[in-house]
Design a protein around this motif. Structure first.
Motif: not given
Length: 130
Positions: A44-48, A51, A80, A86, A113-114
């Protein structure tokens, strides 16, 4: 073979005309079918939060990549991914940037944002930037 009184009777091969014997097998040519193949999903492109994950989708005929597959059954290449929410903590007025963390660089390359940099550089990331 022959039919005698409505029943099939097997005869010896010497009773039959060898010239009239049908071939037992023949060669044929079949083209390989068109088939969709996919690679495994990416991370996934996001960790939370929400994404996107992707994969390659290719049409093959045998070992060749072609364009003949049915587009109506084409597997999706992008979807998605909704991970855990987050963290949303209230602002901490006492937060300080951690020593040894290059917060100026983190701000320059938009890393606030990380989750790691938002905590390690909490004062710098909270300040308005131009």
């Amino acid at each position: 073979m022959e039919i005698v009184n409505g029943k099939i009777k097997t005869r010896s091969p010497s009773d039959c005309d060898v010239a009239k014997k049908p071939m037992e097998e023949s060669t044929c040519f079949e083209r390989p079918c068109f088939k969709w193949y996919t690679t495994p999903w990416s991370e996934c492109t996001k960790t939370c939060g929400i994404g996107v994950r992707m994969r390659d989708v290719k049409c093959y005929q045998g070992k060749d990549i072609v364009r003949g597959c049915d587009p109506l059954v084409k597997p999706v290449a992008k979807q998605t991914c909704d991970l855990q929410p987050c963290p949303t903590e209230p602002p901490d007025d006492s937060c300080q940037d951690q020593a040894g963390t290059n917060c100026a660089l983190a701000i320059k390359v938009n890393l606030c944002s990380h989750w790691y940099y938002s905590k390690a550089c909490c004062r710098s990331c909270r300040a308005p930037h131009s």
